[in-house]
Design a protein around this motif. Structure first.
Motif, PDB file in Angstrom:
ATOM      1  N   THR A  39       0.809  -1.223   0.000  1.00 21.37           N
ATOM      2  CA  THR A  39       0.000   0.000   0.000  1.00 21.37           C
ATOM      3  C   THR A  39       0.844   1.276   0.000  1.00 21.37           C
ATOM      4  O   THR A  39       0.295   2.370   0.125  1.00 21.37           O
ATOM      5  CB  THR A  39      -0.941   0.025   1.218  1.00 21.37           C
ATOM      6  N   SER A  40       2.151   1.158  -0.120  1.00 24.53           N
ATOM      7  CA  SER A  40       3.002   2.335  -0.054  1.00 24.53           C
ATOM      8  C   SER A  40       4.321   2.088  -0.773  1.00 24.53           C
ATOM      9  O   SER A  40       4.654   0.939  -1.094  1.00 24.53           O
ATOM     10  CB  SER A  40       3.274   2.729   1.404  1.00 24.53           C
ATOM     11  N   ILE A  41       5.060   3.164  -1.012  1.00 29.17           N
ATOM     12  CA  ILE A  41       6.419   3.041  -1.527  1.00 29.17           C
ATOM     13  C   ILE A  41       7.326   3.962  -0.723  1.00 29.17           C
ATOM     14  O   ILE A  41       6.883   4.962  -0.147  1.00 29.17           O
ATOM     15  CB  ILE A  41       6.523   3.386  -3.032  1.00 29.17           C
ATOM     16  N   GLN A  42       8.598   3.595  -0.648  1.00 26.09           N
ATOM     17  CA  GLN A  42       9.633   4.449  -0.075  1.00 26.09           C
ATOM     18  C   GLN A  42      10.788   4.488  -1.063  1.00 26.09           C
ATOM     19  O   GLN A  42      11.049   3.506  -1.757  1.00 26.09           O
ATOM     20  CB  GLN A  42      10.130   3.918   1.280  1.00 26.09           C
ATOM     21  N   HIS A  43      11.477   5.610  -1.098  1.00 28.14           N
ATOM     22  CA  HIS A  43      12.575   5.718  -2.049  1.00 28.14           C
ATOM     23  C   HIS A  43      13.617   6.679  -1.532  1.00 28.14           C
ATOM     24  O   HIS A  43      13.317   7.621  -0.786  1.00 28.14           O
ATOM     25  CB  HIS A  43      12.065   6.176  -3.420  1.00 28.14           C
ATOM     26  N   GLN A  44      14.866   6.432  -1.931  1.00 29.59           N
ATOM     27  CA  GLN A  44      15.972   7.302  -1.539  1.00 29.59           C
ATOM     28  C   GLN A  44      17.044   7.257  -2.608  1.00 29.59           C
ATOM     29  O   GLN A  44      17.331   6.196  -3.183  1.00 29.59           O
ATOM     30  CB  GLN A  44      16.553   6.882  -0.188  1.00 29.59           C
ATOM     31  N   TYR A  45      17.652   8.410  -2.844  1.00 27.89           N
ATOM     32  CA  TYR A  45      18.759   8.520  -3.789  1.00 27.89           C
ATOM     33  C   TYR A  45      20.077   8.333  -3.041  1.00 27.89           C
ATOM     34  O   TYR A  45      20.274   8.890  -1.951  1.00 27.89           O
ATOM     35  CB  TYR A  45      18.743   9.895  -4.454  1.00 27.89           C
ATOM     36  N   TYR A  46      20.990   7.566  -3.645  1.00 26.10           N
ATOM     37  CA  TYR A  46      22.298   7.318  -3.051  1.00 26.10           C
ATOM     38  C   TYR A  46      23.399   7.689  -4.032  1.00 26.10           C
ATOM     39  O   TYR A  46      23.350   7.307  -5.213  1.00 26.10           O
ATOM     40  CB  TYR A  46      22.462   5.843  -2.695  1.00 26.10           C
ATOM     41  N   GLY A  47      24.409   8.422  -3.567  1.00 23.31           N
ATOM     42  CA  GLY A  47      25.620   8.602  -4.346  1.00 23.31           C
ATOM     43  C   GLY A  47      26.348   7.278  -4.466  1.00 23.31           C
ATOM     44  O   GLY A  47      26.173   6.370  -3.632  1.00 23.31           O
ATOM     45  N   MET A  48      27.170   7.134  -5.485  1.00 27.94           N
ATOM     46  CA  MET A  48      27.841   5.854  -5.744  1.00 27.94           C
ATOM     47  C   MET A  48      28.635   5.341  -4.547  1.00 27.94           C
ATOM     48  O   MET A  48      28.739   4.133  -4.331  1.00 27.94           O
ATOM     49  CB  MET A  48      28.777   5.982  -6.944  1.00 27.94           C
ATOM     50  N   ASP A  49      29.177   6.245  -3.738  1.00 27.45           N
ATOM     51  CA  ASP A  49      29.996   5.822  -2.607  1.00 27.45           C
ATOM     52  C   ASP A  49      29.195   5.592  -1.340  1.00 27.45           C
ATOM     53  O   ASP A  49      29.765   5.217  -0.305  1.00 27.45           O
ATOM     54  CB  ASP A  49      31.088   6.869  -2.326  1.00 27.45           C
ATOM     55  N   ASP A  50      27.883   5.810  -1.404  1.00 29.31           N
ATOM     56  CA  ASP A  50      27.040   5.703  -0.212  1.00 29.31           C
ATOM     57  C   ASP A  50      25.966   4.631  -0.317  1.00 29.31           C
ATOM     58  O   ASP A  50      25.081   4.546   0.540  1.00 29.31           O
ATOM     59  CB  ASP A  50      26.365   7.061   0.057  1.00 29.31           C
ATOM     60  N   VAL A  51      26.015   3.810  -1.343  1.00 34.36           N
ATOM     61  CA  VAL A  51      24.993   2.779  -1.548  1.00 34.36           C
ATOM     62  C   VAL A  51      25.095   1.728  -0.446  1.00 34.36           C
ATOM     63  O   VAL A  51      26.198   1.263  -0.123  1.00 34.36           O
ATOM     64  CB  VAL A  51      25.164   2.116  -2.927  1.00 34.36           C
ATOM     65  N   PRO A  52      23.965   1.347   0.161  1.00 34.93           N
ATOM     66  CA  PRO A  52      24.028   0.343   1.237  1.00 34.93           C
ATOM     67  C   PRO A  52      24.510  -1.012   0.726  1.00 34.93           C
ATOM     68  O   PRO A  52      24.426  -1.311  -0.463  1.00 34.93           O
ATOM     69  CB  PRO A  52      22.581   0.275   1.737  1.00 34.93           C
ATOM     70  N   LYS A  53      25.008  -1.826   1.648  1.00 35.54           N
ATOM     71  CA  LYS A  53      25.511  -3.151   1.288  1.00 35.54           C
ATOM     72  C   LYS A  53      24.387  -4.090   0.875  1.00 35.54           C
ATOM     73  O   LYS A  53      24.548  -4.946   0.022  1.00 35.54           O
ATOM     74  CB  LYS A  53      26.292  -3.759   2.464  1.00 35.54           C
ATOM     75  N   LYS A  54      23.222  -3.927   1.517  1.00 34.96           N
ATOM     76  CA  LYS A  54      22.071  -4.762   1.182  1.00 34.96           C
ATOM     77  C   LYS A  54      20.802  -3.989   1.513  1.00 34.96           C
ATOM     78  O   LYS A  54      20.845  -2.975   2.208  1.00 34.96           O
ATOM     79  CB  LYS A  54      22.111  -6.089   1.926  1.00 34.96           C
ATOM     80  N   ILE A  55      19.671  -4.486   1.024  1.00 36.59           N
ATOM     81  CA  ILE A  55      18.386  -3.849   1.259  1.00 36.59           C
ATOM     82  C   ILE A  55      17.522  -4.782   2.103  1.00 36.59           C
ATOM     83  O   ILE A  55      17.333  -5.948   1.764  1.00 36.59           O
ATOM     84  CB  ILE A  55      17.656  -3.545  -0.064  1.00 36.59           C
ATOM     85  N   ASN A  56      17.031  -4.224   3.216  1.00 40.47           N
ATOM     86  CA  ASN A  56      16.091  -4.948   4.067  1.00 40.47           C
ATOM     87  C   ASN A  56      14.702  -4.393   3.774  1.00 40.47           C
ATOM     88  O   ASN A  56      14.442  -3.228   4.029  1.00 40.47           O
ATOM     89  CB  ASN A  56      16.462  -4.759   5.533  1.00 40.47           C
ATOM     90  N   LEU A  57      13.827  -5.226   3.251  1.00 44.58           N
ATOM     91  CA  LEU A  57      12.514  -4.748   2.834  1.00 44.58           C
ATOM     92  C   LEU A  57      11.627  -4.311   3.987  1.00 44.58           C
ATOM     93  O   LEU A  57      10.587  -3.685   3.774  1.00 44.58           O
ATOM     94  CB  LEU A  57      11.804  -5.830   2.016  1.00 44.58           C
TER      95      LEU A  57
END
Length: 323
Positions: free
Chosen positions: A299-317
């Protein structure tokens, strides 16, 4: 290290490039089938009947403006290639449901001599994406021209598949538009008319199929911050913007994703989000080269922009990312 470049250097053109084509520039590109999966107005990597059902939370990556050749004015594309290769490493580690690149894949247009070399490098770099991850390409103004024609669109289709199409993924209907004909339809009015007729049908089908969300992807933002903002280079003219936004609101489109601005921007038209994402390639503002991670809940979305050097190691849904 984050790279910053002033907007005054944006899209500088040097006519001499047109006369210095190398043999490689003139060589036809042999296109891997994964780059032409957008065909017959759908995307072959997705099983539409199966994907129309909600299958639980997922995430995808939105990229934009790889724009090979922009750093050097089409004299080379080493920086764009390095940034894209860094993005591909992140893609393969994160394993998103799909990746979508929202236009300006190259800096040269199809009628310029450096175009084929840039297409070849794009294909070479993105061919390293895990074959289990669908790679969706969207056309931008550099891909089909500021005043697209049937010829320029055909050149794009040869290398990247359809210029507008739709696909379902995990209960979500995703619609890809050719925004360049929305920006300036004078060279291909028949394409804009056909796209509009097709869009009406796809929105109706999405509603009838009870899509959990409807997402729209294109290169140009409809607007940067306000839906009634004045016309400018980076948005769609109000003449076509206003009726289209009304149509999308009525269809309950959840979000529009775009690039083109080489920076991030955000606005709303009613409940519909207008999300403009910064570049993989050359930045024109404070936002570094990077991409957006979009988490899709029922029922929703979340989003965030990351610079190439700040991308997380993994995504937890189950995590909430900042909009």
């Amino acid at each position: 290290m984050r790279l910053f470049f002033p907007a005054t250097l944006f899209l500088i053109a040097f006519p001499m490039w047109m006369s210095n084509a190398s043999a490689e520039d003139e060589t036809s590109v042999v296109v891997d089938q994964r780059f032409t999966q957008a065909a017959n107005r759908t995307f072959k990597a997705f099983n539409s009947p199966l994907e129309q059902s909600w299958q639980g939370p997922f995430f995808f990556l939105q990229l934009a403006d790889t724009q090979y050749g922009m750093f050097t004015g089409n004299k080379g594309f080493e920086k764009e290639a390095a940034l894209t290769q860094q993005a591909v490493e992140h893609i393969n580690r994160l394993q998103p449901r799909f990746v979508i690149v929202c236009g300006d894949l190259t800096n040269a247009t199809p009628d310029q001599t450096r175009y084929q070399a840039q297409v070849k490098q794009y294909h070479q770099d993105f061919s390293k994406v895990d074959t289990e991850i669908p790679l969706v390409c969207v056309c931008g103004n550099h891909d089909v021209g500021n005043r697209p024609t049937s010829k320029s669109i055909a050149s794009y289709q040869k290398n990247f598949g359809d210029d507008y199409f739709s696909f379902w993924a995990g209960g979500v209907c995703n619609i890809v538009l050719n925004s360049s004909v929305l920006k300036d339809p004078t060279g291909a009015p028949e394409v804009l008319a056909a796209q509009q007729t097709w869009l009406e049908q796809k929105l109706l089908e999405a509603q009838q199929s009870k899509a959990k969300h409807i997402f729209l992807f294109q290169h140009h933002p409809m607007f940067l911050q306000k839906e009634d903002e004045p016309d400018q280079y980076f948005n769609i003219p109000l003449e076509r913007r206003a009726p289209l936004l009304d149509q999308l609101k009525q269809a309950e489109v959840r979000a529009i994703f775009a690039g083109h601005y080489h920076r991030n921007a955000y606005g709303r038209a009613g409940e519909m989000e207008m999300i403009t994402t910064g570049p993989v390639g050359r930045p024109l503002g404070k936002d570094p080269s990077g991409f957006r991670i979009v988490i899709v809940q029922e029922t929703s979305i979340q989003h965030q922009y990351y610079g190439m050097d700040d991308v997380p190691k993994k995504i937890n849904l189950t995590d909430q990312v900042k909009p």
